[in-house]
Design an enzyme around this catalytic site. Structure first.
Site, PDB file in Angstrom:
ATOM      1  N   VAL A 105       0.825  -1.215   0.000  1.00 58.18           N
ATOM      2  CA  VAL A 105       0.000   0.000   0.000  1.00 58.18           C
ATOM      3  C   VAL A 105       0.859   1.265   0.000  1.00 58.18           C
ATOM      4  CG1 VAL A 105      -0.321   0.126   2.523  1.00 58.18           C
ATOM      5  CG2 VAL A 105      -2.086   1.072   0.976  1.00 58.18           C
ATOM      6  N   GLU A 163      -7.149  -2.001   6.137  1.00 59.35           N
ATOM      7  CA  GLU A 163      -6.934  -2.642   7.442  1.00 59.35           C
ATOM      8  C   GLU A 163      -5.805  -3.655   7.385  1.00 59.35           C
ATOM      9  OE1 GLU A 163      -7.470  -5.976   6.857  1.00 59.35           O
ATOM     10  OE2 GLU A 163      -8.249  -5.277   4.916  1.00 59.35           O
ATOM     11  N   GLY A 305      -5.861  -6.796   1.132  1.00 54.95           N
ATOM     12  CA  GLY A 305      -6.310  -5.883   2.179  1.00 54.95           C
ATOM     13  C   GLY A 305      -5.384  -4.693   2.254  1.00 54.95           C
ATOM     14  N   GLU A 306      -5.226  -4.151   3.454  1.00 56.16           N
ATOM     15  CA  GLU A 306      -4.385  -2.972   3.751  1.00 56.16           C
ATOM     16  C   GLU A 306      -4.709  -1.758   2.857  1.00 56.16           C
ATOM     17  OE1 GLU A 306       0.056  -3.578   1.769  1.00 56.16           O
ATOM     18  OE2 GLU A 306      -0.376  -4.955   3.389  1.00 56.16           O
ATOM     19  N   GLY A 307      -5.904  -1.722   2.312  1.00 57.30           N
ATOM     20  CA  GLY A 307      -6.314  -0.596   1.476  1.00 57.30           C
ATOM     21  C   GLY A 307      -5.730  -0.622   0.080  1.00 57.30           C
TER      22      GLY A 307
END
Lengths: 338, 338
Positions: A105, A163, A305-307
């Site tokens: 990210v 997240e 994930g992690e945006g």
């Protein structure tokens, strides 16, 4: 404008008074679009995204100059049930990686020109194992919602929330099962990479968590408290703050979608200022987006994930607004309009 | 390295000696990917694009710093048959719009950080109406191929080719019909916006063009000469130059794909250095991509041409390489690898 909240009741008041988009700005944006040097409709989804964005910003010729990605991290007691391919200490290790700029990210935020913030939420204090009882007390839920609320940069003009939390696809699957019904199997996916027997076990854990917390069903905020986690609640808090500030928001994948679904259950229309950034490879994401009525912008088989998927979609939104607000009209360019 | 060509025979020699990717660099890129701080496979298509790109660049840790978009413009005699919703003078008007920075592709190139070049190809001299005979003489074809070849910046590290030419979806549909068979109806789409009777008439024109030029069938370069146009030939020339320079290339929509298909018919594997940037809303684009064996990166209902969809996909490629080459490994970040 509300500066925050001190209780779940105050948060619910905010949810009930969410602002609407500026209909006049949206109409003016569509009128502008019709004059641009292209056949009508030929930019497809970009045209629709531009009009939607202009409506929320209240500016018929808006551009995107200050996107923000916030990654929230939390730990989950349910990891004690052996639901993840990675050990729980990876949550804190990845937070350090985000802070050092080494995660996916970080590269994506840099590429699309987004500010990136990381917020670790009491990592030393995992939520209660959801197979044993509610993940959080009401006070813990409010604290996490408020952390999300406060993390939003009021000067941002586009927000992505992501997240990190080992165990949180289990939490997200339990939320989806509690809100939408069906079977634990259909909502439970591979997460970071479980398969076979481990995946069947994970689905059993999801079913048990929903059974143990069955009193929360049909109440969005209670589902978030009982089956969510601090990072999911923080994402929800950030989503509501963005709405209050009229900052359009890009949803990321399955876990972000589960947090969003709690808001939509609590207040229908609460996600009108959001779009789905991408379709993740997590197995139940298509069904979750269908429940939310969101068509994903990208579909690249991502499941990190992690945006990450949401941040990548910033590039598409920026491009949509750059076309909308930067193109010449037929009259300006001296082009015959067919 | 070949500096150019003076005849179709020389161009065909180049086609027969195209370079392959660097297999060792591709393997090394995949090995690097496996060490990055993410679950294996979790960046989905981005991982595959990064390995493909590194192979063509011969660099296992490549990044994209100098993308180029070239828009070629040409005029088509077949507009005399009433196949477009816009008059033919729009080609030249849009070239002026590109040069002034007012078109969609200008905004997209700026957003993704691509250099943009525009090349108008003898607009005052439309190709022959393809319902009357071959669009171009061999000399005209070679001139257009060479214009494309020479327009590529040898320092570019990613190329997008696009087009502008009122009437050129008719040309592209005729190429697809000649190369792949089927019916004129299934290859003929709305272009800039024809519908109903006008669309049926357009399909009849496509069928007639292929019938009149039937001697070209099964010969990729002859199909390009007889049914193409100067901007389609220039795109083909640029594609081959990119291959010779080992510059990966993003295909745009239906017209670009038709030009590419002529190369693939002439020399199978000629498009191995290319990816499909997007799935256009032009009706036959899905089938064309299927024939070329290309999975589109984006699908946003765009149908503008001018390299717009391909240029937008630059953002995705850049992001893929930024992740691949910028992320920390598990060892570097001190993250447990599951």
């Amino acid at each position: 404008m509300r500066q925050g909240f001190r209780s779940l009741a105050e948060f619910s008041d905010i949810l009930q008074g969410l602002p609407a988009p500026d209909a006049a700005a949206r109409v003016a944006a569509s009128e502008r679009d019709a004059q641009l040097t292209k056949p009508p409709g030929s930019l497809g989804r970009l045209e629709e995204l531009a009009a939607w964005y202009c409506g929320w910003r209240g500016d018929p010729r808006a551009e995107i100059a200050a996107p923000q990605t916030i990654v929230f991290a939390g730990n989950h007691g349910v990891t004690a049930q052996g639901v993840s391919a990675f050990p729980p200490e990876v949550t804190a290790q990845m937070v350090a990686n985000f802070q050092a700029g080494g995660a996916a990210v970080n590269q994506l935020a840099r590429t699309v020109g987004a500010r990136m913030d990381v917020l670790a939420l009491r990592l030393e204090q995992p939520t209660t194992d959801i197979t044993q009882g509610p993940a959080m007390s009401e006070a813990e839920l409010v604290e996490a919602l408020l952390a999300g609320w406060q993390a939003v940069d009021s000067k941002a003009d586009l927000l992505v929330v992501g997240e990190m939390g080992i165990g949180n696809t289990t939490s997200a699957a339990a939320i989806a099962l509690a809100l939408f019904g069906g079977t634990a199997q259909e909502w439970t996916g591979r997460g970071t990479g479980v398969d076979g027997d481990a995946l069947r076990h994970k689905a059993e854990v999801v079913a048990r968590a929903v059974e143990v917390n069955k009193q929360c069903k049909n109440n969005g905020m209670e589902v978030l408290r009982c089956l969510g986690g601090r990072e999911l609640a923080a994402m929800a808090g950030a989503m509501v703050r963005a709405r209050v500030l009229r900052i359009p928001l890009i949803l990321d994948g399955f876990i972000c979608g589960a947090a969003a679904a709690c808001l939509e259950a609590a207040q229908p229309g609460a996600l009108d200022h959001t779009v789905a950034g991408h379709l993740s490879a997590e197995v139940a994401h298509p069904k979750l987006l269908e429940k939310l009525g969101k068509e994903p912008i990208l579909s690249l088989g991502m499941r990190l994930g992690e945006g990450s998927g949401g941040t990548l979609a910033v590039a598409i939104l920026k491009a949509a607004l750059a076309c909308h607000s930067g193109m010449a009209s037929f009259a300006e360019a001296g082009v015959s309009d067919g």
